[in-house]
Every structure is written in structure tokens, then in C-alpha cells.
Motif scaffolding. Sequence first.
Motif, PDB file in Angstrom:
ATOM      1  N   GLY A 427      97.411  26.805 -17.686  1.00 17.31           N
ATOM      2  CA  GLY A 427      97.460  27.092 -19.117  1.00 17.31           C
ATOM      3  C   GLY A 427      96.437  26.300 -19.896  1.00 17.31           C
ATOM      4  N   GLY A 428      96.272  25.013 -19.567  1.00 15.89           N
ATOM      5  CA  GLY A 428      95.272  24.189 -20.245  1.00 15.89           C
ATOM      6  C   GLY A 428      93.869  24.690 -20.009  1.00 15.89           C
ATOM      7  N   SER A 429      93.584  25.145 -18.793  1.00 12.30           N
ATOM      8  CA  SER A 429      92.251  25.671 -18.492  1.00 12.30           C
ATOM      9  C   SER A 429      91.968  26.928 -19.295  1.00 12.30           C
ATOM     10  CB  SER A 429      92.135  25.954 -16.989  1.00 12.30           C
ATOM     11  OG  SER A 429      92.313  24.775 -16.232  1.00 12.30           O
ATOM     12  N   LEU A 430      92.950  27.826 -19.362  1.00 12.83           N
ATOM     13  CA  LEU A 430      92.764  29.059 -20.125  1.00 12.83           C
ATOM     14  C   LEU A 430      92.637  28.769 -21.618  1.00 12.83           C
ATOM     15  CD1 LEU A 430      95.310  31.391 -18.280  1.00 12.83           C
ATOM     16  CD2 LEU A 430      92.819  31.370 -18.057  1.00 12.83           C
ATOM     17  N   TYR A 431      93.448  27.819 -22.115  1.00 13.77           N
ATOM     18  CA  TYR A 431      93.395  27.468 -23.536  1.00 13.77           C
ATOM     19  C   TYR A 431      92.031  26.880 -23.894  1.00 13.77           C
ATOM     20  CZ  TYR A 431      94.608  25.067 -27.903  1.00 13.77           C
ATOM     21  OH  TYR A 431      94.652  24.614 -29.187  1.00 13.77           O
ATOM     22  N   LYS A 432      91.521  26.020 -23.021  1.00 14.78           N
ATOM     23  CA  LYS A 432      90.215  25.408 -23.265  1.00 14.78           C
ATOM     24  C   LYS A 432      89.109  26.460 -23.238  1.00 14.78           C
ATOM     25  CE  LYS A 432      87.435  21.518 -21.640  1.00 14.78           C
ATOM     26  NZ  LYS A 432      87.383  20.394 -20.680  1.00 14.78           N
ATOM     27  N   TRP A 433      89.200  27.375 -22.284  1.00 13.68           N
ATOM     28  CA  TRP A 433      88.212  28.452 -22.216  1.00 13.68           C
ATOM     29  C   TRP A 433      88.278  29.327 -23.463  1.00 13.68           C
ATOM     30  CZ3 TRP A 433      89.227  33.721 -22.185  1.00 13.68           C
ATOM     31  CH2 TRP A 433      88.127  34.551 -21.977  1.00 13.68           C
ATOM     32  N   PHE A 434      89.492  29.590 -23.945  1.00 15.46           N
ATOM     33  CA  PHE A 434      89.673  30.406 -25.154  1.00 15.46           C
ATOM     34  C   PHE A 434      89.006  29.745 -26.362  1.00 15.46           C
ATOM     35  CE2 PHE A 434      92.155  31.202 -29.017  1.00 15.46           C
ATOM     36  CZ  PHE A 434      92.029  32.587 -29.125  1.00 15.46           C
ATOM     37  N   LEU A 435      89.212  28.441 -26.546  1.00 16.71           N
ATOM     38  CA  LEU A 435      88.625  27.737 -27.679  1.00 16.71           C
ATOM     39  C   LEU A 435      87.110  27.727 -27.595  1.00 16.71           C
ATOM     40  CD1 LEU A 435      91.027  24.662 -28.073  1.00 16.71           C
ATOM     41  CD2 LEU A 435      90.985  26.770 -29.433  1.00 16.71           C
ATOM     42  N   ARG A 436      86.575  27.439 -26.414  1.00 15.64           N
ATOM     43  CA  ARG A 436      85.125  27.358 -26.274  1.00 15.64           C
ATOM     44  C   ARG A 436      84.467  28.725 -26.433  1.00 15.64           C
ATOM     45  NH1 ARG A 436      83.625  23.082 -21.457  1.00 15.64           N
ATOM     46  NH2 ARG A 436      84.322  21.217 -22.558  1.00 15.64           N
ATOM     47  N   SER A 437      85.142  29.768 -25.973  1.00 15.45           N
ATOM     48  CA  SER A 437      84.549  31.101 -26.086  1.00 15.45           C
ATOM     49  C   SER A 437      84.408  31.531 -27.538  1.00 15.45           C
ATOM     50  CB  SER A 437      85.397  32.116 -25.317  1.00 15.45           C
ATOM     51  OG  SER A 437      86.683  32.246 -25.907  1.00 15.45           O
ATOM     52  N   ARG A 438      85.211  30.912 -28.426  1.00 18.91           N
ATOM     53  CA  ARG A 438      85.148  31.245 -29.845  1.00 18.91           C
ATOM     54  C   ARG A 438      84.538  30.123 -30.686  1.00 18.91           C
ATOM     55  NH1 ARG A 438      88.532  34.181 -27.428  1.00 18.91           N
ATOM     56  NH2 ARG A 438      89.284  36.204 -28.168  1.00 18.91           N
ATOM     57  N   GLY A 439      84.001  29.119 -30.007  1.00 15.31           N
ATOM     58  CA  GLY A 439      83.351  28.028 -30.717  1.00 15.31           C
ATOM     59  C   GLY A 439      84.304  27.157 -31.489  1.00 15.31           C
ATOM     60  N   LEU A 440      85.597  27.111 -31.080  1.00 21.17           N
ATOM     61  CA  LEU A 440      86.585  26.331 -31.821  1.00 21.17           C
ATOM     62  C   LEU A 440      86.840  24.968 -31.218  1.00 21.17           C
ATOM     63  CD1 LEU A 440      89.180  29.193 -32.450  1.00 21.17           C
ATOM     64  CD2 LEU A 440      87.391  28.362 -33.984  1.00 21.17           C
ATOM     65  N   GLY A 441      86.493  24.794 -29.955  1.00 13.28           N
ATOM     66  CA  GLY A 441      86.806  23.537 -29.291  1.00 13.28           C
ATOM     67  C   GLY A 441      85.767  22.479 -29.572  1.00 13.28           C
ATOM     68  N   SER A 442      86.132  21.258 -29.199  1.00 14.31           N
ATOM     69  CA  SER A 442      85.194  20.138 -29.353  1.00 14.31           C
ATOM     70  C   SER A 442      84.030  20.328 -28.426  1.00 14.31           C
ATOM     71  CB  SER A 442      85.922  18.817 -29.062  1.00 14.31           C
ATOM     72  OG  SER A 442      85.004  17.764 -29.001  1.00 14.31           O
ATOM     73  N   ALA A 443      82.878  19.928 -28.870  1.00 16.33           N
ATOM     74  CA  ALA A 443      81.679  20.076 -28.039  1.00 16.33           C
ATOM     75  C   ALA A 443      81.354  18.827 -27.260  1.00 16.33           C
ATOM     76  CB  ALA A 443      80.492  20.452 -28.911  1.00 16.33           C
TER      77      ALA A 443
END
Length: 471
Positions: A427-443
Motif C-alpha cells: 500500500g505504501g509503495s502504491l501510495y507513493k507512486w500515486f503522489l509522484r505520478s501527480r507531482g504531489l509527493g516530496s521531491a
Amino acid sequence: MTSTLKLLLVFLAVFGLAQCQAHEHGHATSAPPCVAGHCKLQLSPDLTMRYQIHLPDDYDSHSEDECEKCKISVQLLYDGYTWLGIGVSLKGKMVGSHAVIGQPEISEPKPLYLGGKDIDSVKPTQAAHSEDAKIAFADGKTVMDFTMSFSDWGVPLDDDLMSISLKNPSTFIWAHGVNGDTELKHHGPYNKGSHTIDNLMSLSHSREQSFNSMTLQEQSRSTKSAWLAHGIIAFLAWGIFAPMAVTTAIMRDGDVPAFCKGLASMISKKWLYIHVGLNTLTYAFTIILFSVAVSNINRENDSHWEHAHSKMGLAMFLLISFQVLGGYFRPSSATLPSSDTTETEGNGEEGISNEDGIEEHRPMPMKSMLRQAWELFHNMFGIMLFLFGVWQMHSGLELYHQRYASSTLVAVFYILWMALWTGIIIGGSLYKWFLRSRGLGSADGDNGKETELPGQSEPEDDAVAELQDFS
């Protein structure tokens, strides 16, 4: 005169008949005991073996031939109701031997080849045939009977030696199930043994190697404790340390709920030290549990790498060695300027000023292709190893339960515990991928600004200097 002659002839005939009967009786009584009748062996307190050797008409006791035409009739009697098995082996080991196994009300006795410890490795022997094979339960006893030729049962294994012979010692191996259970499965530590007979035609010289003796029972309890320790160490390594290490790497730069901000901040700053420390503990514990397993198999006089669990254990030991070494010797980030990414102080990020104090936009650094490829492989390999560990511990629990009838509550707890960790990691891997795919996660995880181990550090001032060189 005639009557006297008749009486003489009658006397001679009676005398000759008596001599023939005496000769035949003397020949019968001179036959070895296990040829003239059944010999009896007490294999265990609950299991008795009776057997008789059948010699061919042309048998020559002075011949060096191992008597492949000889036959042996065997009867096993067990005080209870379960499956029975008996075989012959050159080295006294079950794996690699030929046995006859019967299950009352399920399967008549038939020749089988024991290719391994798991049921899938027990295969029918097509070329071997048994005669008068039957198994039944009556008067509180399971009784199995069969007759086989030496050539069918004692298939040559090493150096063309027969595993059953009149000229060489013959070792019988035996096993049975738990009383009341006829399903063919692992016999456990106490329901097996072996018995070596130097001369099959006489029991005057035999060497019992029963697993029900007090000494071997103590040894079995010792190996049980070692297997228990093996399982506990495995759970610490792959049920606690490994999933924590993977989770730390996955969640180091992800958005978390407010109540986790403090923990997330600490992980973000020290995640690499935590990750490396947990992986090192996992590797150290894996070395210990691997050593315990190898040592315990040697104590049980067993063979290595025969079933799926042991093969996977060896593979995981090699793979985690590669993974840990790859982590310690990871390639440098070797950052290069990005052509499309700039940051300024105005948006809360870094900026660079020239000598006149005018802010200038500078290209942001990017990791080298080698570093990016290494990170992708290292991350995927880590998750794969964790999933291997989940399966490996589950198969180990099954083996332990088969041997020692352990509580199923342990398996239930394990399934729930590992399901929780698996959900967190996937779940954490998918959540992180989801955020990065939309530019929402930390860089932070992608811009080269991450924690480095001692000896791998790339000072911020040097990085800035490198950026200025590119301008």
C-alpha cells in the motif's frame, strides 16, 4: 523260505523309507531359521516385523551371487491404526531408498521410490512388483503383508551393490504415521527408525538403530529445540527487521497524517541509518538461522537441499548477501544539472544569488542513470526478498507442524502479522507512486539531497560549487 524272503523285503523297504524320512527331516532342520520359518524383529514398542526368505531351487550357498532370484515375505504389525512403510537402504537413509507403503482402507501396499521428504517426491517404482500385498486393520492392529524379489526391492544403487542381499548386510528402514491417521505425510521424529541385519537368514547378528531409544529421543528433543530457535530467529529477521527496513525506505519522503509528523520527520532525516541498521540485523540473523539449520540437519544425519523450503533458504541466503553488499557499495549519486527544473527562495526552495545580490535561477541536480538504475533494482529486489521471506516462514511453520503437531494458533498469528506488513509495504509503495505520478509527493528522494553514509558524503558546498561550474 518264501515267507522269510518276503519279511526281509518288507523290512528293507521300511528301513529305506525311514532313512529317507530321516534324511529329509535332517535337511529341513539344517535350513537357516529365517528360511525354515519366520524371523521376528521388534522394530519399536508398537511395531513388529516378521519375515521369511524364499530360496530358489538352484540356490548355491557357496556362490558369490547376491541371490537376485531370492524372495522375501514381510509382515508388519502395528498396535494401532495408521499407514505403514518399510524399505531397504544401503546407507540407512530414507531419501534415495525403495520402500513399500500401505494405507488401510485407502491404498494397498505398493513399491515406492523415496526421492525426498515431501509427498510429491514419493514416486511409484514402475519396474518393481509385489506379490500377495495387502493391509488391513483388525483386533486393534494394522497388519501389512507382501512378498518381493530381491531384484525388485534391492535395486542396485552404488557400486552395483544390492540394498538387500544374502552376502552383505541389509538395512531396513521403517516408518509409520500417527495412530488414528491414515493420510500419508511426514512421520515425525519418533515414528521412524532403521535396523541392520548382517545375515538375513539368521538374526544372530543384527544392529538395531531405533529412533525410540532414550538417547535418540533426547537427541530428537534437542533438534526440536534447535528448529524452534531457527523459527524464532527467522521471525525476528524476516517478520520484524526486514519489513521495517523496507517500510522505512518507502515512507521516508511520503506525506503522512498529522499525528505521524514527528516520526516522519525523524525518519526523513535519519532514514538511511535506520534502513542500513535494520538490513544489517536481518543479514546477521539470517546467517545465524542458516547455520542453525545446516547444523541441525547434520545432527539428524539427513541430506541437505532436498525440499522446497531448504532450497529457498539457500537461495535467500545468497540473495540477501548480494543485496546487502549492493547496499553498502551503492554507486555515487554523481548529480548533473537538470535542463527543466529550477528552484527559488520565493517558493520556499533554494535559490542562488550573484555578486550583485540578484537572484538567479540555477538548474536542479539529477541523479546519474547508473544511480537511478541501481535504486530501481535495489528497491524491487528488497520487496521481492521480503515476499520470499513471507513464503519461506509459512512453509517452515508447515514443516514444524507436520513434525511436532504444533498449535495452529501460531500459524494464524503469523498470517495476520505478515498480512499487516504486506499491506503496509504494498500500500505504501502504491501510495507513493500515486503522489509522484501527480507531482504531489516530496521531491527529496529524487533530487540528490539524501542522507549519505560516512565515506559516501557529498558536501552541500561542493555540490553548489559544481552547479556554479556548470553555469
